[in-house]
Design a protein around this motif. Structure first.
Motif, PDB file in Angstrom:
ATOM      1  N   LYS A 320     -59.594  41.764 102.192  1.00 13.51           N
ATOM      2  CA  LYS A 320     -60.443  41.236 103.250  1.00 13.51           C
ATOM      3  C   LYS A 320     -59.623  40.637 104.384  1.00 13.51           C
ATOM      4  N   GLY A 321     -58.448  40.120 104.076  1.00 14.40           N
ATOM      5  CA  GLY A 321     -57.657  39.480 105.122  1.00 14.40           C
ATOM      6  C   GLY A 321     -56.891  40.453 105.990  1.00 14.40           C
ATOM      7  N   ILE A 322     -56.951  41.756 105.686  1.00 16.65           N
ATOM      8  CA  ILE A 322     -56.215  42.729 106.480  1.00 16.65           C
ATOM      9  C   ILE A 322     -57.073  43.148 107.664  1.00 16.65           C
ATOM     10  N   VAL A 323     -56.545  42.990 108.856  1.00 17.77           N
ATOM     11  CA  VAL A 323     -57.294  43.374 110.043  1.00 17.77           C
ATOM     12  C   VAL A 323     -57.018  44.827 110.349  1.00 17.77           C
ATOM     13  N   GLY A 324     -57.935  45.458 111.081  1.00 17.03           N
ATOM     14  CA  GLY A 324     -57.804  46.875 111.364  1.00 17.03           C
ATOM     15  C   GLY A 324     -57.269  47.123 112.760  1.00 17.03           C
ATOM     16  N   ALA A 325     -57.543  48.335 113.229  1.00 17.14           N
ATOM     17  CA  ALA A 325     -57.202  48.763 114.582  1.00 17.14           C
ATOM     18  C   ALA A 325     -55.699  48.747 114.825  1.00 17.14           C
ATOM     19  N   LYS A 326     -54.895  49.071 113.811  1.00 14.91           N
ATOM     20  CA  LYS A 326     -53.472  49.202 114.023  1.00 14.91           C
ATOM     21  C   LYS A 326     -52.864  49.975 112.862  1.00 14.91           C
ATOM     22  N   THR A 327     -51.623  50.343 113.025  1.00  9.46           N
ATOM     23  CA  THR A 327     -50.926  51.095 111.986  1.00  9.46           C
ATOM     24  C   THR A 327     -50.484  50.142 110.881  1.00  9.46           C
ATOM     25  N   MET A 328     -50.789  50.518 109.633  1.00 14.24           N
ATOM     26  CA  MET A 328     -50.479  49.650 108.511  1.00 14.24           C
ATOM     27  C   MET A 328     -49.006  49.760 108.159  1.00 14.24           C
ATOM     28  N   SER A 329     -48.383  48.644 107.872  1.00  7.09           N
ATOM     29  CA  SER A 329     -46.996  48.601 107.431  1.00  7.09           C
ATOM     30  C   SER A 329     -46.932  48.040 106.018  1.00  7.09           C
ATOM     31  N   LEU A 330     -45.815  48.297 105.352  1.00  3.03           N
ATOM     32  CA  LEU A 330     -45.664  47.856 103.965  1.00  3.03           C
ATOM     33  C   LEU A 330     -45.647  46.343 103.859  1.00  3.03           C
ATOM     34  N   VAL A 331     -45.111  45.671 104.875  1.00  5.96           N
ATOM     35  CA  VAL A 331     -45.062  44.200 104.835  1.00  5.96           C
ATOM     36  C   VAL A 331     -46.462  43.608 104.855  1.00  5.96           C
ATOM     37  N   GLU A 332     -47.363  44.195 105.648  1.00  8.40           N
ATOM     38  CA  GLU A 332     -48.731  43.687 105.713  1.00  8.40           C
ATOM     39  C   GLU A 332     -49.512  44.007 104.454  1.00  8.40           C
ATOM     40  N   LEU A 333     -49.187  45.126 103.805  1.00 10.17           N
ATOM     41  CA  LEU A 333     -49.904  45.511 102.593  1.00 10.17           C
ATOM     42  C   LEU A 333     -49.401  44.788 101.347  1.00 10.17           C
ATOM     43  N   GLN A 334     -48.181  44.229 101.409  1.00 12.05           N
ATOM     44  CA  GLN A 334     -47.561  43.709 100.195  1.00 12.05           C
ATOM     45  C   GLN A 334     -48.370  42.611  99.503  1.00 12.05           C
ATOM     46  N   PRO A 335     -48.896  41.586 100.211  1.00 12.30           N
ATOM     47  CA  PRO A 335     -49.689  40.568  99.495  1.00 12.30           C
ATOM     48  C   PRO A 335     -50.908  41.150  98.796  1.00 12.30           C
ATOM     49  N   ALA A 336     -51.594  42.070  99.477  1.00 15.08           N
ATOM     50  CA  ALA A 336     -52.770  42.677  98.855  1.00 15.08           C
ATOM     51  C   ALA A 336     -52.377  43.546  97.662  1.00 15.08           C
ATOM     52  N   LEU A 337     -51.239  44.223  97.765  1.00 16.07           N
ATOM     53  CA  LEU A 337     -50.785  45.060  96.652  1.00 16.07           C
ATOM     54  C   LEU A 337     -50.407  44.207  95.446  1.00 16.07           C
TER      55      LEU A 337
END
Length: 632
Positions: A320-337
């Motif tokens: 839920k905390g991930i915002v859209g409208a941009k290219t996803m990077s591994l650093v942004e995905l890491q907490p959710a992963l």
């Protein structure tokens, strides 16, 4: 040093390739086989790892995924060679390819002619030169923060020799006693000391032998001596048993209660004909989709609003905390992963497998352009669901009824061997599968090859009596549907299985089910015995029986069973595990992670699922239901 470099789509369509070493001993066919193995075993099954490295025979492949263009960059080289510049080379090649062909639409991508030779040679030469300079460059000095001295504390720098202060000792001398006249008594000689000690010992012995006489008028009887005391009587247990109970414990003949049991369970007959029904696991996602389809009803809308007020449940709430409208990077995905990994482990997925699943989802999402938050949740759900479904979907279909009919037409029995660790339910689930085969008009021979566990043969004999009572020979044209082949205890299991298969061939039995002793995966003698049993008898199917309650242990069991069957067999192509029987599935609720762990490790399908204690409690795996349970 690179033998082959190729750029292809995730579906396996080659866009461009270059053979850089014409004198390589590896043929072009081996390159093709290696790349096809990478596509089948890694790309299509979403088994992407952080190393992005794959090996097959003498070749190795370093690859890089491009989720924006949906292509894969792969470099093939000899496995014995270590190339340190490959990761940087593939990254530079990706940038060069996207710079030249990034503007081509996905519809025209397959029909385009890709002239990439010049850019490839430029990137390769630059990477090799950078690697050579790095090798020739002197080793850089470590900074203070990288040294071991920086990690020392002040307390650790205080020198302590470990010497203890010397203890002060005080010697006290006692002066001899004085006589009445004030003079000290003479020091006793050694003979005087010995004589005094002998006198004290005689007095002590004489006082110990004195017997006090009872007082006058006391008429109490004296207590008996210790030798006359009665010893401790042994405890008599209520269910201890003795030689007189042998008649009651004899199970070679049916007792009246056995006949009554068979009458009670006669309603099972006819319930397992045909294909085994799928496992039915209720999931919250099914209820949510049903409420979405009938959103016109007001009460369901209110339920949806209440769920949204609670913040949303299930796995997707982590994103839920991930915002859209941009290219996803591994650093942004890491907490959710990380949260997704914890969620999978809580569902009984082995920690190693959960980590690999997270790496797979990260590889499929990294570099993709996301829209709104809803699309982020949808992309995450789709990526994880596709990965799980792909893992659970079998590479090959195991149809036991079809294969048994084929063996029957060829005039030989269809043989299945059951193996596994202790206490997982091998004999019980063997009886369930035997009942299913009888329901489909196959007569079965059970080979009692568990010659170690006490009561194993008697357990199979009891199952045989019950199954023959449910399907008597009168209903099958005089054929005895279940027979037991046993030679007692302490015998060689491989020999008993061989004799049972020969007996089945001579008596025209359709299917042979071989029950083996439970063994731990670290027990080398027993694993050698199992490998010998499989090698000597060459069964049609080897089923590993595992319970759904295990977590990390499932990985260890299956890896070591497969490794032992391969190591201890002298065949060039050893027969390893073909399928999995998952037992005790009715005890785990929605913690179905063991199914993922076992299938991921072996790549083999789950053939049967045990869901209860009766002969009819046998199901087939339902991939959608298991995935939905994991997504709760």
């Amino acid at each position: 040093m690179l033998d082959f470099v190729v750029i292809f789509t995730k579906g396996g369509v080659v866009l461009w390739n270059s053979k850089t070493n014409a004198s390589s001993s590896a043929t072009e066919g081996s390159f093709t086989a290696c790349i096809n193995g990478l596509i089948r075993g890694v790309i299509l099954e979403e088994r992407n790892t952080e190393a992005q490295y794959f090996e097959e025979e003498h070749l190795a492949v370093q690859f890089k995924l491009d989720n924006e263009l949906d292509v894969v960059y792969a470099a093939v080289f000899q496995k014995v060679i270590k190339l340190s510049y490959l990761e940087a080379f593939l990254a530079d090649m990706q940038l060069a390819f996207k710079e030249k062909f990034g503007g081509i639409s996905s519809a025209e991508r397959l029909s385009e002619q890709y002239d990439f030779d010049r850019e490839f040679r430029r990137v390769l030469s630059a990477s090799e030169e950078a690697s050579a300079k790095q090798v020739k460059a002197p080793k850089a000095m470590r900074s203070y923060n990288e040294s071991l001295k920086s990690k020392k504390t002040v307390a650790s720098m205080i020198q302590d020799d470990g010497r203890k202060p010397a203890e002060k000792r005080v010697n006290i001398q006692e002066s001899p006693p004085l006589h009445q006249d004030g003079h000290s008594s003479p020091t006793p000689t050694r003979e005087d000391v010995i004589a005094e000690n002998r006198r004290k010992l005689r007095e002590k012995l004489q006082t110990g032998k004195k017997v006090t006489s009872p007082p006058a008028g006391d008429t109490k009887p004296s207590k008996p001596s210790g030798s006359e005391k009665a010893g401790k009587k042994p405890r008599v247990w209520d269910l201890g048993g003795n030689s007189k109970d042998a008649v009651l414990l004899d199970r070679s003949k049916d007792a009246p209660e056995d006949v009554q049991y068979q009458t009670i369970n006669s309603d099972l007959v006819g319930t397992m004909q045909g294909v085994i029904p799928d496992l039915d696991v209720e999931s919250e996602d099914d209820a949510a989709s049903a409420s979405d389809s009938s959103s016109a009803e007001e009460d369901e809308v209110q339920v949806q609003s209440r769920k949204s007020k609670r913040g949303g449940g299930g796995l997707l709430s982590y994103f839920k905390g991930i915002v859209g409208a941009k290219t996803m990077s591994l650093v942004e995905l890491q907490p959710a992963l990380e949260k997704m990994r914890d969620h999978l482990i809580s569902k009984n997925v082995a920690s190693e497998i959960a980590g690999k699943l997270c790496d797979s989802v990260a590889s499929s999402l990294e570099g993709k352009q996301m829209g709104t938050f809803d699309s982020v949740a949808g992309q995450v759900k789709e990526a994880l669901t596709q990965s799980l479904v792909r893992i659970l979907s079998p590479k090959r279909r195991i149809d036991i009824i079809r294969d048994a009919l084929e063996s029957k037409r060829n005039g030989r029995p269809y043989t299945i061997i059951f193996c596994g660790v202790n206490g997982v339910g091998k004999s019980t689930n063997l009886a369930k599968i035997c009942f299913w085969l009888i329901e489909n008009d196959f007569n079965v021979l059970i080979a009692a090859c568990d010659t170690f566990r006490a009561g194993a043969v008697e357990q199979l004999r009891t199952h045989t009596r019950h199954l023959n009572a449910l399907h008597p020979a009168e209903k099958h044209n005089g054929r005895t549907m279940v027979q037991l082949y046993e030679k007692g205890y302490g015998k060689d299991a491989a020999g008993i299985a061989m004799e049972a298969i020969k007996f089945a061939h001579d008596t025209r039995v359709d299917v042979v089910l071989v029950d083996t002793a439970g063994r731990m995966q670290d027990n080398e003698p027993l694993m050698r015995s199992l490998s010998k049993l499989i090698k000597v008898n060459n069964p049609d199917l080897v089923l590993f029986v595992g319970e759904a309650l295990v977590g990390n242990e499932a990985v260890d069991q299956l890896v070591k069973f497969n490794q032992a069957l391969a190591d201890y067999s002298s065949n060039e192509n050893p027969h390893i595990i073909d399928g999995i029987v998952l037992t005790k599935f009715d005890t785990i609720d929605d913690k179905v992670g063991a199914a993922i762990s076992m299938t991921y490790i072996t790549g083999q399908p789950i053939v049967f699922v045990g869901t209860g204690q009766t002969y009819a409690d046998l199901k087939a795996i339902n991939v959608t239901a298991v995935v939905n349970s994991l997504m709760k």
